[in-house]
Design a protein around this motif. Sequence first.
Motif, mmCIF file in Angstrom:
data_model
loop_
_atom_site.group_PDB
_atom_site.id
_atom_site.type_symbol
_atom_site.label_atom_id
_atom_site.label_comp_id
_atom_site.label_asym_id
_atom_site.label_seq_id
_atom_site.Cartn_x
_atom_site.Cartn_y
_atom_site.Cartn_z
ATOM 1 N N ASP A 222 -1.762 13.375 -38.990
ATOM 2 C CA ASP A 222 -2.650 12.762 -39.968
ATOM 3 C C ASP A 222 -3.621 11.801 -39.303
ATOM 4 N N ALA A 223 -3.139 11.100 -38.275
ATOM 5 C CA ALA A 223 -3.974 10.084 -37.634
ATOM 6 C C ALA A 223 -3.396 9.708 -36.273
ATOM 7 N N LEU A 224 -4.205 9.006 -35.501
ATOM 8 C CA LEU A 224 -3.783 8.382 -34.248
ATOM 9 C C LEU A 224 -4.073 6.895 -34.375
ATOM 10 N N ALA A 225 -3.202 6.083 -33.790
ATOM 11 C CA ALA A 225 -3.379 4.639 -33.899
ATOM 12 C C ALA A 225 -2.980 3.962 -32.598
ATOM 13 N N VAL A 226 -3.509 2.756 -32.398
ATOM 14 C CA VAL A 226 -3.177 1.942 -31.230
ATOM 15 C C VAL A 226 -2.792 0.554 -31.713
ATOM 16 N N THR A 227 -1.670 0.049 -31.201
ATOM 17 C CA THR A 227 -1.238 -1.323 -31.495
ATOM 18 C C THR A 227 -0.967 -2.046 -30.180
ATOM 19 N N LEU A 228 -0.820 -3.337 -30.259
ATOM 20 C CA LEU A 228 -0.455 -4.155 -29.104
ATOM 21 C C LEU A 228 1.011 -4.522 -29.247
ATOM 22 N N GLU A 229 1.821 -4.095 -28.266
ATOM 23 C CA GLU A 229 3.268 -4.242 -28.352
ATOM 24 C C GLU A 229 3.816 -5.045 -27.168
ATOM 25 N N PRO A 230 5.096 -5.462 -27.252
ATOM 26 C CA PRO A 230 5.709 -6.111 -26.092
ATOM 27 C C PRO A 230 5.688 -5.191 -24.878
ATOM 28 N N ASN A 231 5.733 -5.782 -23.709
ATOM 29 C CA ASN A 231 5.665 -5.037 -22.458
ATOM 30 C C ASN A 231 6.647 -3.862 -22.452
ATOM 31 N N GLY A 232 6.139 -2.660 -22.151
ATOM 32 C CA GLY A 232 6.974 -1.470 -22.140
ATOM 33 C C GLY A 232 6.954 -0.694 -23.430
ATOM 34 N N GLY A 233 6.340 -1.246 -24.474
ATOM 35 C CA GLY A 233 6.233 -0.537 -25.745
ATOM 36 C C GLY A 233 7.416 -0.741 -26.656
ATOM 37 N N SER A 234 7.295 -0.237 -27.877
ATOM 38 C CA SER A 234 8.327 -0.374 -28.907
ATOM 39 C C SER A 234 8.613 0.990 -29.529
ATOM 40 N N PRO A 235 9.834 1.182 -30.056
ATOM 41 C CA PRO A 235 10.130 2.447 -30.726
ATOM 42 C C PRO A 235 9.374 2.608 -32.039
ATOM 43 N N GLN A 236 8.991 1.493 -32.655
ATOM 44 C CA GLN A 236 8.173 1.479 -33.863
ATOM 45 C C GLN A 236 7.179 0.318 -33.753
ATOM 46 N N PRO A 237 6.003 0.440 -34.384
ATOM 47 C CA PRO A 237 4.996 -0.617 -34.253
ATOM 48 C C PRO A 237 5.513 -1.962 -34.745
ATOM 49 N N THR A 238 5.229 -2.990 -33.956
ATOM 50 C CA THR A 238 5.544 -4.360 -34.363
ATOM 51 C C THR A 238 4.272 -5.180 -34.578
ATOM 52 N N GLY A 239 3.148 -4.674 -34.032
ATOM 53 C CA GLY A 239 1.877 -5.380 -34.181
ATOM 54 C C GLY A 239 0.954 -4.669 -35.152
ATOM 55 N N ALA A 240 -0.113 -5.358 -35.501
ATOM 56 C CA ALA A 240 -1.106 -4.775 -36.413
ATOM 57 C C ALA A 240 -1.841 -3.629 -35.729
ATOM 58 N N ILE A 241 -2.293 -2.666 -36.512
ATOM 59 C CA ILE A 241 -3.071 -1.561 -35.971
ATOM 60 C C ILE A 241 -4.451 -2.060 -35.553
ATOM 61 N N LEU A 242 -4.796 -1.846 -34.277
ATOM 62 C CA LEU A 242 -6.082 -2.255 -33.761
ATOM 63 C C LEU A 242 -7.127 -1.148 -33.862
ATOM 64 N N LEU A 243 -6.689 0.083 -33.627
ATOM 65 C CA LEU A 243 -7.578 1.238 -33.650
ATOM 66 C C LEU A 243 -6.921 2.344 -34.470
ATOM 67 N N LEU A 244 -7.713 3.031 -35.278
ATOM 68 C CA LEU A 244 -7.168 4.074 -36.143
ATOM 69 C C LEU A 244 -8.179 5.212 -36.261
ATOM 70 N N GLY A 245 -7.698 6.432 -36.019
ATOM 71 C CA GLY A 245 -8.553 7.603 -36.161
ATOM 72 C C GLY A 245 -7.884 8.680 -36.981
ATOM 73 N N LYS A 246 -8.498 9.064 -38.080
ATOM 74 C CA LYS A 246 -7.951 10.125 -38.922
ATOM 75 C C LYS A 246 -8.344 11.493 -38.360
ATOM 76 N N VAL A 247 -7.356 12.388 -38.242
ATOM 77 C CA VAL A 247 -7.593 13.708 -37.668
ATOM 78 C C VAL A 247 -8.016 14.655 -38.779
ATOM 79 N N PRO A 248 -9.184 15.282 -38.663
ATOM 80 C CA PRO A 248 -9.631 16.199 -39.714
ATOM 81 C C PRO A 248 -8.736 17.430 -39.801
ATOM 82 N N LYS A 249 -8.514 17.895 -40.993
ATOM 83 C CA LYS A 249 -7.695 19.089 -41.201
ATOM 84 C C LYS A 249 -8.567 20.335 -41.116
ATOM 85 N N ALA A 250 -7.985 21.395 -40.579
ATOM 86 C CA ALA A 250 -8.738 22.651 -40.430
ATOM 87 C C ALA A 250 -9.043 23.235 -41.803
#
Length: 250
Positions: A222-250
């Motif tokens: 449905d979409a791609l997103a980027v968040t800022l997480e603790p070093n090494g990343g997180s299993p689920q987002p803990t920070g606010a979404i900084l970048l969001l792109g909706k993927v168009p459906k065929a």
Amino acid sequence: MTCAEFLEVAEAFAISALDPEEQRAAEAHLAAASHQDCPQALARAGRGWEALARSLPPIRPSAQVWAVIESRIGSPRAAARRRSSWPLGLAAAAGLLVAALFYTRATQERGRAAALSAQLEDLRAQVSGQRQALALLQSPTSIAVPLAPQSGAAERASAILDLDHHAALVMASALRLQAGRDYELWVIRGGAKLPAGLLRASADGFAMVHIDEQLLRGGAPDALAVTLEPNGGSPQPTGAILLLGKVPKA
């Protein structure tokens, strides 16, 4: 097209990945008198794509290619004759400048030798992935998905997806190096947010990450997103979404 709209598609515009109507709208927008960071965003996007191209190993042109080059710029002998006609003072100044540049470069290279040696293996490991990136950019089934900044975020990113071949990459710019924090990419499908890799920024704020093909086998996300997480990343987002792109459906 507004400045906010242009900033969302700057990375795709830099490689002419927009559809013709959007491309014309972006070109018309750039011709406007005033902007909100639009030329700078385009410059950053260009540097990001150039960094990808420069990272590939050089390929020696064939004899046929050299023949075409010489036909356009003249043969080396002709160039040598042109250089021999320079005034003596200009030639001497040019020689001194070249010598100074070589000396400065040699000094800098000796200082960086140890660091470059440590990075060599990492660079070799990246070559294969970067070749895949160029192939992906050239695929006729690829689409560009700009990731729009959320809540005034300064970061920028675009994705190239080839869903037919379960391949995708994300290129980001203007990322900030922050101690103890990492940018993390997410594939969003339904209510699930799936971790898709870390965007480790270079000194100039550029990063690229390939999305694992297993995350794309369930069809278009449905979409791609980027968040800022603790070093090494997180299993689920803990920070606010900084970048969001909706993927168009065929």
